[in-house]
Design a protein around this motif. Sequence first.
Motif, PDB file in Angstrom:
ATOM      1  N   VAL A 110      77.135  -1.331 -12.475  1.00 33.78           N
ATOM      2  CA  VAL A 110      77.006  -2.310 -11.395  1.00 33.78           C
ATOM      3  C   VAL A 110      77.677  -1.867 -10.097  1.00 33.78           C
ATOM      4  O   VAL A 110      77.134  -2.068  -9.018  1.00 33.78           O
ATOM      5  N   GLN A 111      78.841  -1.237 -10.177  1.00 32.12           N
ATOM      6  CA  GLN A 111      79.513  -0.865  -8.925  1.00 32.12           C
ATOM      7  C   GLN A 111      78.750   0.245  -8.189  1.00 32.12           C
ATOM      8  O   GLN A 111      78.547   0.165  -6.977  1.00 32.12           O
ATOM      9  N   ASN A 112      78.350   1.257  -8.924  1.00 33.55           N
ATOM     10  CA  ASN A 112      77.710   2.426  -8.309  1.00 33.55           C
ATOM     11  C   ASN A 112      76.196   2.214  -8.297  1.00 33.55           C
ATOM     12  O   ASN A 112      75.454   2.895  -9.009  1.00 33.55           O
ATOM     13  N   ASN A 113      75.763   1.285  -7.457  1.00 30.75           N
ATOM     14  CA  ASN A 113      74.347   0.896  -7.510  1.00 30.75           C
ATOM     15  C   ASN A 113      73.565   1.321  -6.257  1.00 30.75           C
ATOM     16  O   ASN A 113      72.578   0.718  -5.899  1.00 30.75           O
ATOM     17  N   ILE A 114      74.060   2.366  -5.593  1.00 32.95           N
ATOM     18  CA  ILE A 114      73.288   3.170  -4.614  1.00 32.95           C
ATOM     19  C   ILE A 114      73.066   2.521  -3.247  1.00 32.95           C
ATOM     20  O   ILE A 114      73.201   3.191  -2.226  1.00 32.95           O
ATOM     21  N   VAL A 115      72.655   1.257  -3.241  1.00 29.62           N
ATOM     22  CA  VAL A 115      72.292   0.640  -1.958  1.00 29.62           C
ATOM     23  C   VAL A 115      72.868  -0.767  -1.822  1.00 29.62           C
ATOM     24  O   VAL A 115      73.186  -1.437  -2.814  1.00 29.62           O
ATOM     25  N   HIS A 116      72.957  -1.187  -0.566  1.00 37.23           N
ATOM     26  CA  HIS A 116      73.245  -2.577  -0.216  1.00 37.23           C
ATOM     27  C   HIS A 116      72.105  -3.082   0.653  1.00 37.23           C
ATOM     28  O   HIS A 116      71.590  -2.346   1.495  1.00 37.23           O
ATOM     29  N   GLY A 117      71.755  -4.347   0.479  1.00 39.85           N
ATOM     30  CA  GLY A 117      70.840  -5.017   1.403  1.00 39.85           C
ATOM     31  C   GLY A 117      71.310  -6.442   1.600  1.00 39.85           C
ATOM     32  O   GLY A 117      71.693  -7.114   0.633  1.00 39.85           O
ATOM     33  N   SER A 118      71.295  -6.908   2.831  1.00 41.98           N
ATOM     34  CA  SER A 118      71.720  -8.280   3.129  1.00 41.98           C
ATOM     35  C   SER A 118      70.943  -9.266   2.261  1.00 41.98           C
ATOM     36  O   SER A 118      69.772  -9.055   1.959  1.00 41.98           O
ATOM     37  N   ASP A 119      71.616 -10.391   1.886  1.00 42.02           N
ATOM     38  CA  ASP A 119      70.974 -11.320   0.950  1.00 42.02           C
ATOM     39  C   ASP A 119      70.348 -12.547   1.611  1.00 42.02           C
ATOM     40  O   ASP A 119      69.826 -13.414   0.915  1.00 42.02           O
ATOM     41  N   GLY A 120      70.392 -12.652   2.938  1.00 46.68           N
ATOM     42  CA  GLY A 120      69.764 -13.787   3.617  1.00 46.68           C
ATOM     43  C   GLY A 120      69.936 -13.624   5.116  1.00 46.68           C
ATOM     44  O   GLY A 120      70.651 -12.711   5.567  1.00 46.68           O
ATOM     45  N   PRO A 121      69.290 -14.489   5.894  1.00 43.98           N
ATOM     46  CA  PRO A 121      69.316 -14.348   7.362  1.00 43.98           C
ATOM     47  C   PRO A 121      70.719 -14.414   7.966  1.00 43.98           C
ATOM     48  O   PRO A 121      71.033 -13.644   8.879  1.00 43.98           O
ATOM     49  N   GLU A 122      71.570 -15.316   7.440  1.00 44.30           N
ATOM     50  CA  GLU A 122      72.924 -15.416   8.009  1.00 44.30           C
ATOM     51  C   GLU A 122      73.725 -14.168   7.687  1.00 44.30           C
ATOM     52  O   GLU A 122      74.421 -13.634   8.554  1.00 44.30           O
ATOM     53  N   SER A 123      73.661 -13.699   6.442  1.00 50.28           N
ATOM     54  CA  SER A 123      74.407 -12.468   6.118  1.00 50.28           C
ATOM     55  C   SER A 123      73.855 -11.286   6.883  1.00 50.28           C
ATOM     56  O   SER A 123      74.613 -10.421   7.325  1.00 50.28           O
ATOM     57  N   ALA A 124      72.554 -11.228   7.068  1.00 48.38           N
ATOM     58  CA  ALA A 124      71.979 -10.105   7.819  1.00 48.38           C
ATOM     59  C   ALA A 124      72.553 -10.076   9.235  1.00 48.38           C
ATOM     60  O   ALA A 124      72.991  -9.019   9.710  1.00 48.38           O
ATOM     61  N   GLU A 125      72.572 -11.225   9.880  1.00 51.39           N
ATOM     62  CA  GLU A 125      73.082 -11.266  11.251  1.00 51.39           C
ATOM     63  C   GLU A 125      74.565 -10.890  11.295  1.00 51.39           C
ATOM     64  O   GLU A 125      75.000 -10.100  12.138  1.00 51.39           O
ATOM     65  N   ARG A 126      75.328 -11.437  10.361  1.00 53.73           N
ATOM     66  CA  ARG A 126      76.774 -11.150  10.303  1.00 53.73           C
ATOM     67  C   ARG A 126      77.024  -9.661  10.054  1.00 53.73           C
ATOM     68  O   ARG A 126      77.836  -9.020  10.731  1.00 53.73           O
ATOM     69  N   GLU A 127      76.304  -9.092   9.088  1.00 52.36           N
ATOM     70  CA  GLU A 127      76.539  -7.701   8.697  1.00 52.36           C
ATOM     71  C   GLU A 127      76.066  -6.718   9.771  1.00 52.36           C
ATOM     72  O   GLU A 127      76.717  -5.706  10.013  1.00 52.36           O
ATOM     73  N   ILE A 128      74.931  -7.014  10.406  1.00 54.43           N
ATOM     74  CA  ILE A 128      74.447  -6.132  11.477  1.00 54.43           C
ATOM     75  C   ILE A 128      75.479  -6.089  12.605  1.00 54.43           C
ATOM     76  O   ILE A 128      75.757  -5.022  13.163  1.00 54.43           O
ATOM     77  N   LYS A 129      76.101  -7.221  12.899  1.00 57.09           N
ATOM     78  CA  LYS A 129      77.141  -7.265  13.957  1.00 57.09           C
ATOM     79  C   LYS A 129      78.357  -6.419  13.592  1.00 57.09           C
ATOM     80  O   LYS A 129      79.002  -5.847  14.468  1.00 57.09           O
ATOM     81  N   ILE A 130      78.693  -6.372  12.305  1.00 55.91           N
ATOM     82  CA  ILE A 130      79.841  -5.557  11.872  1.00 55.91           C
ATOM     83  C   ILE A 130      79.550  -4.070  12.093  1.00 55.91           C
ATOM     84  O   ILE A 130      80.388  -3.327  12.584  1.00 55.91           O
ATOM     85  N   PHE A 131      78.349  -3.647  11.743  1.00 54.79           N
ATOM     86  CA  PHE A 131      78.031  -2.215  11.778  1.00 54.79           C
ATOM     87  C   PHE A 131      77.522  -1.740  13.136  1.00 54.79           C
ATOM     88  O   PHE A 131      77.770  -0.600  13.509  1.00 54.79           O
ATOM     89  N   PHE A 132      76.800  -2.600  13.837  1.00 50.28           N
ATOM     90  CA  PHE A 132      76.219  -2.203  15.125  1.00 50.28           C
ATOM     91  C   PHE A 132      76.505  -3.282  16.165  1.00 50.28           C
ATOM     92  O   PHE A 132      75.575  -3.965  16.619  1.00 50.28           O
ATOM     93  N   PRO A 133      77.782  -3.457  16.539  1.00 52.25           N
ATOM     94  CA  PRO A 133      78.173  -4.628  17.335  1.00 52.25           C
ATOM     95  C   PRO A 133      77.491  -4.736  18.704  1.00 52.25           C
ATOM     96  O   PRO A 133      77.278  -5.830  19.165  1.00 52.25           O
ATOM     97  N   ASP A 134      77.162  -3.608  19.301  1.00 58.42           N
ATOM     98  CA  ASP A 134      76.642  -3.693  20.671  1.00 58.42           C
ATOM     99  C   ASP A 134      75.138  -3.485  20.755  1.00 58.42           C
ATOM    100  O   ASP A 134      74.581  -3.452  21.854  1.00 58.42           O
ATOM    101  N   ARG A 135      74.469  -3.342  19.622  1.00 62.24           N
ATOM    102  CA  ARG A 135      73.074  -2.886  19.695  1.00 62.24           C
ATOM    103  C   ARG A 135      72.039  -3.957  19.437  1.00 62.24           C
ATOM    104  O   ARG A 135      70.867  -3.750  19.736  1.00 62.24           O
ATOM    105  N   PHE A 136      72.434  -5.072  18.859  1.00 66.74           N
ATOM    106  CA  PHE A 136      71.416  -6.102  18.542  1.00 66.74           C
ATOM    107  C   PHE A 136      71.852  -7.485  19.017  1.00 66.74           C
ATOM    108  O   PHE A 136      73.023  -7.713  19.216  1.00 66.74           O
TER     109      PHE A 136
END
Length: 136
Positions: A110-136
């Motif tokens: 379970v830990q070494n499961n290769i990929v992450h993908g956001s689980d919903g619209p709110e998490s997607a927005e939150r996570e994109i801001k963490i990784f690419f704060p100035d781009r979206f």
Amino acid sequence: MSERTLVLVKPDGVARGLIGDVIARIERKGLKLAALELRTLDRETAETHYAEHKDKPFFGDLVDFITSGPLVAAVVEGPNAIKAFRQLAGATNPVEAATGSIRADHALEVQNNIVHGSDGPESAEREIKIFFPDRF
Ligand code: DAT
Ligand code: MG
């Protein structure tokens, strides 16, 4: 309607040479890459990204793992991008993931499961801001 999701190829996927496989599946599905970057996370960023799991017993190991080496962070977009990528990834536990999914094809634990993908619209927005704060 087009939407965006945050995708990570985690350190295990990068170390095992699976960046190309993951990106090929994203492209084959018809999703588009809107941002793509190789980087190593510091603990603070990792803890923010996984904040929802901070009280879980595996949190410390999860942060150790996700900071253990370079990962690929991507913003992926297209119609139903969030669910579409979760379907490509398969269930969290690789031995329960659908046959043919990234996790079923490449992982065992379970830990070494290769990929992450956001689980919903709110998490997607939150996570994109963490990784690419100035781009979206
Ligand atoms: P997902 O990555 O499918 O969204 P999640 O958000 O529930 O899954 O958990 C985040 C990550 O934490 C997951 O990809 C792997 C790790 N994890 C989840 N449950 C775990 C467990 N019971 N033991 C160890 N690691 C776990
Ligand atoms: Mg999750």
